[in-house]
Design a protein around this motif. Sequence first.
Motif, PDB file in Angstrom:
ATOM      1  N   GLU A 197      32.408  36.592  34.876  1.00 18.78           N
ATOM      2  CA  GLU A 197      33.280  37.764  34.752  1.00 18.78           C
ATOM      3  C   GLU A 197      34.433  37.556  33.781  1.00 18.78           C
ATOM      4  O   GLU A 197      35.315  38.410  33.669  1.00 18.78           O
ATOM      5  N   ILE A 198      34.435  36.446  33.038  1.00 19.49           N
ATOM      6  CA  ILE A 198      35.584  36.190  32.177  1.00 19.49           C
ATOM      7  C   ILE A 198      35.706  37.223  31.060  1.00 19.49           C
ATOM      8  O   ILE A 198      36.813  37.573  30.647  1.00 19.49           O
ATOM      9  N   GLY A 199      34.595  37.732  30.548  1.00 17.08           N
ATOM     10  CA  GLY A 199      34.658  38.752  29.507  1.00 17.08           C
ATOM     11  C   GLY A 199      35.291  40.032  29.998  1.00 17.08           C
ATOM     12  O   GLY A 199      36.188  40.606  29.358  1.00 17.08           O
ATOM     13  N   GLU A 200      34.840  40.499  31.152  1.00 14.07           N
ATOM     14  CA  GLU A 200      35.402  41.707  31.752  1.00 14.07           C
ATOM     15  C   GLU A 200      36.874  41.516  32.089  1.00 14.07           C
ATOM     16  O   GLU A 200      37.708  42.406  31.844  1.00 14.07           O
ATOM     17  N   ASP A 201      37.213  40.365  32.641  1.00 11.91           N
ATOM     18  CA  ASP A 201      38.604  40.094  33.013  1.00 11.91           C
ATOM     19  C   ASP A 201      39.512  40.065  31.783  1.00 11.91           C
ATOM     20  O   ASP A 201      40.630  40.589  31.808  1.00 11.91           O
ATOM     21  N   PHE A 202      39.043  39.441  30.714  1.00 11.89           N
ATOM     22  CA  PHE A 202      39.838  39.391  29.487  1.00 11.89           C
ATOM     23  C   PHE A 202      40.079  40.794  28.942  1.00 11.89           C
ATOM     24  O   PHE A 202      41.210  41.159  28.583  1.00 11.89           O
ATOM     25  N   GLY A 209      48.027  45.304  28.869  1.00 11.86           N
ATOM     26  CA  GLY A 209      49.232  44.972  28.118  1.00 11.86           C
ATOM     27  C   GLY A 209      49.699  43.534  28.210  1.00 11.86           C
ATOM     28  O   GLY A 209      50.775  43.210  27.708  1.00 11.86           O
ATOM     29  N   GLN A 210      48.913  42.670  28.838  1.00 11.20           N
ATOM     30  CA  GLN A 210      49.303  41.262  28.866  1.00 11.20           C
ATOM     31  C   GLN A 210      49.316  40.692  27.452  1.00 11.20           C
ATOM     32  O   GLN A 210      48.582  41.154  26.572  1.00 11.20           O
ATOM     33  N   SER A 211      50.134  39.669  27.227  1.00 10.41           N
ATOM     34  CA  SER A 211      50.047  38.956  25.958  1.00 10.41           C
ATOM     35  C   SER A 211      48.635  38.406  25.819  1.00 10.41           C
ATOM     36  O   SER A 211      47.970  38.090  26.815  1.00 10.41           O
ATOM     37  N   LEU A 212      48.172  38.287  24.598  1.00  9.79           N
ATOM     38  CA  LEU A 212      46.814  37.794  24.379  1.00  9.79           C
ATOM     39  C   LEU A 212      46.632  36.406  24.974  1.00  9.79           C
ATOM     40  O   LEU A 212      45.604  36.106  25.583  1.00  9.79           O
ATOM     41  N   ARG A 213      47.640  35.553  24.816  1.00 10.34           N
ATOM     42  CA  ARG A 213      47.518  34.182  25.329  1.00 10.34           C
ATOM     43  C   ARG A 213      47.382  34.179  26.845  1.00 10.34           C
ATOM     44  O   ARG A 213      46.544  33.456  27.397  1.00 10.34           O
ATOM     45  N   ASN A 214      48.184  34.990  27.539  1.00 12.06           N
ATOM     46  CA  ASN A 214      48.132  35.001  28.994  1.00 12.06           C
ATOM     47  C   ASN A 214      46.903  35.740  29.515  1.00 12.06           C
ATOM     48  O   ASN A 214      46.368  35.398  30.572  1.00 12.06           O
ATOM     49  N   ALA A 215      46.473  36.746  28.784  1.00 15.67           N
ATOM     50  CA  ALA A 215      45.243  37.455  29.161  1.00 15.67           C
ATOM     51  C   ALA A 215      44.057  36.508  29.120  1.00 15.67           C
ATOM     52  O   ALA A 215      43.171  36.541  29.989  1.00 15.67           O
ATOM     53  N   TRP A 216      44.029  35.649  28.115  1.00 15.73           N
ATOM     54  CA  TRP A 216      42.955  34.668  27.976  1.00 15.73           C
ATOM     55  C   TRP A 216      43.050  33.607  29.075  1.00 15.73           C
ATOM     56  O   TRP A 216      42.050  33.252  29.709  1.00 15.73           O
TER      57      TRP A 216
END
Length: 275
Positions: A197-202, A209-216
């Motif tokens: 589910e990492i793709g969907e979660d990302f 609106g999370q920062s890209l780094r924290n979203a990852w």
Amino acid sequence: MTQASWNLISRFLGLSLFAVAGCTVEAVGSPEELEEEARASVGGARFGTYCQVLFENDWQDEVIDGWDRCSAFNDELDDTDTKVFYWNLQGAKPFWEGASDQVYVEDVNLMFTNTHGGGWTNSAVYAMWDDGDLVHSTDLRWGNEGHGLSIFASYACETLKYSDDRTWHRWNAAMKGGLRIILGSHDEVWNSDTTDEIGEDFADNIQGGQSLRNAWKDALSDWNHDQDVTAVSFGNSLADCESRRDGMTWQNYTSYPRRRDGDVTHWCYVAWENL
């Protein structure tokens, strides 16, 4: 379900590498303003997905649940943005390395990839479907064609390795085209049904609106495996680099000017161990 770390094995070198008649109207405005206008005109940003599960002649291990990761990423993100392509990696190497057909990498703002990877001494490598075919980061220059790729996220081992101080060598050629940020791993990420589910979660995280780094980071955190997660950015100063690394989101990334060629002088990273 079989669980396997995504290490890229170079069997042909015998090395274990731990990875796997009208008027012309001229546009007026900065490149970033024009990019933002283009984004708005298509109903959101543009994204594409390159993924691979099976490999020719089994030259790499199967990427279990790879289609689930990629399809779920697409299904979530195309609720708000424009999916331009979803391809496997058969014959894909020329398109990564700058083929003239810009229906591919350079025609999207974000590319998500799921395959085997490795952090070699002189380059980061990504496994294509074709037997023995690797894309080397040192052969890439992304961000300066078509819409221009801004964000590259790859679920693959070791491609953002930094422990040997070779990150600049591996990635400065690609970043000097104008690529804004790279998301990946400095060591291992895992292939199992708890990571499907990492793709969907990302996608969900960046939509929120999370920062890209924290979203990852959040998307790759897993209760059953120790994941090693990394984000890398480049800039024209350390402060510029850190600002881009920490503040960039899916909603504001065009507000960070592209850095190209001589304007790329610094790199910075953030990494998490055993998430």
